[in-house]
Scaffold this active site. Sequence first.
Site, PDB file in Angstrom:
ATOM      1  N   HIS A  34      -7.156  -5.103   9.987  1.00 55.63           N
ATOM      2  CA  HIS A  34      -6.968  -4.814   8.559  1.00 55.63           C
ATOM      3  C   HIS A  34      -5.649  -5.369   8.022  1.00 55.63           C
ATOM      4  O   HIS A  34      -4.647  -5.374   8.721  1.00 55.63           O
ATOM      5  CB  HIS A  34      -7.130  -3.316   8.239  1.00 55.63           C
ATOM      6  CG  HIS A  34      -6.055  -2.402   8.731  1.00 55.63           C
ATOM      7  ND1 HIS A  34      -6.295  -1.389   9.641  1.00 55.63           N
ATOM      8  CD2 HIS A  34      -4.740  -2.305   8.432  1.00 55.63           C
ATOM      9  CE1 HIS A  34      -5.174  -0.719   9.856  1.00 55.63           C
ATOM     10  NE2 HIS A  34      -4.218  -1.254   9.134  1.00 55.63           N
ATOM     11  N   GLU A  38      -9.708  -1.966   5.432  1.00 57.55           N
ATOM     12  CA  GLU A  38     -10.347  -1.733   6.726  1.00 57.55           C
ATOM     13  C   GLU A  38     -11.557  -2.654   6.888  1.00 57.55           C
ATOM     14  O   GLU A  38     -12.004  -3.275   5.919  1.00 57.55           O
ATOM     15  CB  GLU A  38     -10.813  -0.268   6.779  1.00 57.55           C
ATOM     16  CG  GLU A  38      -9.670   0.750   6.647  1.00 57.55           C
ATOM     17  CD  GLU A  38      -8.903   0.956   7.947  1.00 57.55           C
ATOM     18  OE1 GLU A  38      -8.837   0.032   8.783  1.00 57.55           O
ATOM     19  OE2 GLU A  38      -8.353   2.055   8.134  1.00 57.55           O
ATOM     20  N   ASP A  58      -7.514  -3.336  14.214  1.00 58.71           N
ATOM     21  CA  ASP A  58      -8.877  -3.710  13.811  1.00 58.71           C
ATOM     22  C   ASP A  58      -8.874  -4.852  12.798  1.00 58.71           C
ATOM     23  O   ASP A  58      -9.875  -5.122  12.141  1.00 58.71           O
ATOM     24  CB  ASP A  58      -9.618  -2.487  13.235  1.00 58.71           C
ATOM     25  CG  ASP A  58      -8.912  -1.902  12.008  1.00 58.71           C
ATOM     26  OD1 ASP A  58      -7.888  -2.471  11.568  1.00 58.71           O
ATOM     27  OD2 ASP A  58      -9.387  -0.875  11.482  1.00 58.71           O
ATOM     28  N   ASP A  83       0.818  -1.213   0.000  1.00 53.59           N
ATOM     29  CA  ASP A  83       0.000   0.000   0.000  1.00 53.59           C
ATOM     30  C   ASP A  83       0.854   1.267   0.000  1.00 53.59           C
ATOM     31  O   ASP A  83       2.083   1.204   0.141  1.00 53.59           O
ATOM     32  CB  ASP A  83      -0.970   0.006   1.199  1.00 53.59           C
ATOM     33  CG  ASP A  83      -0.320  -0.463   2.489  1.00 53.59           C
ATOM     34  OD1 ASP A  83       0.926  -0.448   2.581  1.00 53.59           O
ATOM     35  OD2 ASP A  83      -1.048  -0.833   3.423  1.00 53.59           O
TER      36      ASP A  83
HETATM   37  C1  GLP Z   1      -0.732   0.340   8.536  1.00 56.46           C
HETATM   38  C2  GLP Z   1      -0.440  -0.435   7.244  1.00 56.46           C
HETATM   39  C3  GLP Z   1      -0.630  -1.914   7.415  1.00 56.46           C
HETATM   40  C4  GLP Z   1       0.095  -2.378   8.657  1.00 56.46           C
HETATM   41  C5  GLP Z   1      -0.510  -1.695   9.859  1.00 56.46           C
HETATM   42  C6  GLP Z   1       0.096  -2.150  11.186  1.00 56.46           C
HETATM   43  O1  GLP Z   1      -2.055   0.678   8.671  1.00 56.46           O
HETATM   44  N1  GLP Z   1      -1.223   0.000   6.152  1.00 56.46           N
HETATM   45  O2  GLP Z   1      -0.160  -2.606   6.262  1.00 56.46           O
HETATM   46  O3  GLP Z   1      -0.001  -3.781   8.764  1.00 56.46           O
HETATM   47  O4  GLP Z   1      -0.311  -0.300   9.713  1.00 56.46           O
HETATM   48  O5  GLP Z   1       1.276  -1.474  11.449  1.00 56.46           O
HETATM   49  P1  GLP Z   1       2.246  -1.809  12.636  1.00 56.46           P
HETATM   50  O6  GLP Z   1       3.034  -2.994  12.195  1.00 56.46           O
HETATM   51  O7  GLP Z   1       3.091  -0.582  12.803  1.00 56.46           O
HETATM   52  O8  GLP Z   1       1.417  -2.109  13.826  1.00 56.46           O
END
Ligand code: GLP
Length: 262
Positions: A141, A146, A139, A69
Amino acid sequence: MRVIIQENYDKMCTWAANHIAEAIKAKKEGKFVLGLPTGSSPLGVYAKLIEMNKAGEVSFENVITFNMDEYLGLPHEHDQSYWYFMHDNFFDHLTDMKSENINILNGMTDDPEGECARYEEKIKACGGIDLFMGGIGVDGHIAFNEPFTSLNSRTGVRTLTTDTRIVNSRFFGNNPEKVPAKALSVGVGTVTDSKEVMILINGHAKARALAETVEGGVSQKWTCSALQLHPNAIIACDEAACGELKVDSYRYFLDVESAERL
Ligand code: GLP
């Protein structure tokens, strides 16, 4: 689904990095196509892969990457763009990663729909993704899919929830308003079309997401639960993230994985 429970974050990252390196080495013909995430969860995995690459234990010469993303509206040089993150934390440190093999959605495109359609086509043209590594939001995702995103979704424009903007505001001066409201993201279907999917889940904050992913029903409310229908899905997690699993599920996964090692 395999659930690999490791004692702590460091061991989870070592397991995941070894798994990726073995998969790359096992591909004898053609390019290895690797899907990659940003976030804090994969940082330890990237550090270990860099170490192994520098030590000559794994080569990225024949690896093509596709990132999950990118924020819409952030240029490459913005230190919170995922392009910047990936180069700063991973690609720039590898000895043999070819820049032409790096694919990241362009958050500055003036044709977001076209950009996403081309991304899907390019993944197909490369023969599909061999292994998609991902993280997870609190959540549930995956990428920026989402809650209530279709489990068949493809790469497209996503609107971030207020919750996600609040969580991600830690990188934007703790101001959720500064977090872009939209992003480009691979779809849940894009991820589950991969030959193998490995999701990293660590820390207490992700305990509910882990339980819903593994023990809850398949539901668009927890988009990560789509992995229950994938023939080759792995959750690599630490003890802290297992807090909401039922005791018998927790024991089951330890049991089958220790049998696996015999
Ligand atoms: C963002 C990204 C996700 C990622 C998530 C969790 O929202 N778009 O791809 O998995 O954060 O991030 P973290 O690993 O910092 O908890």
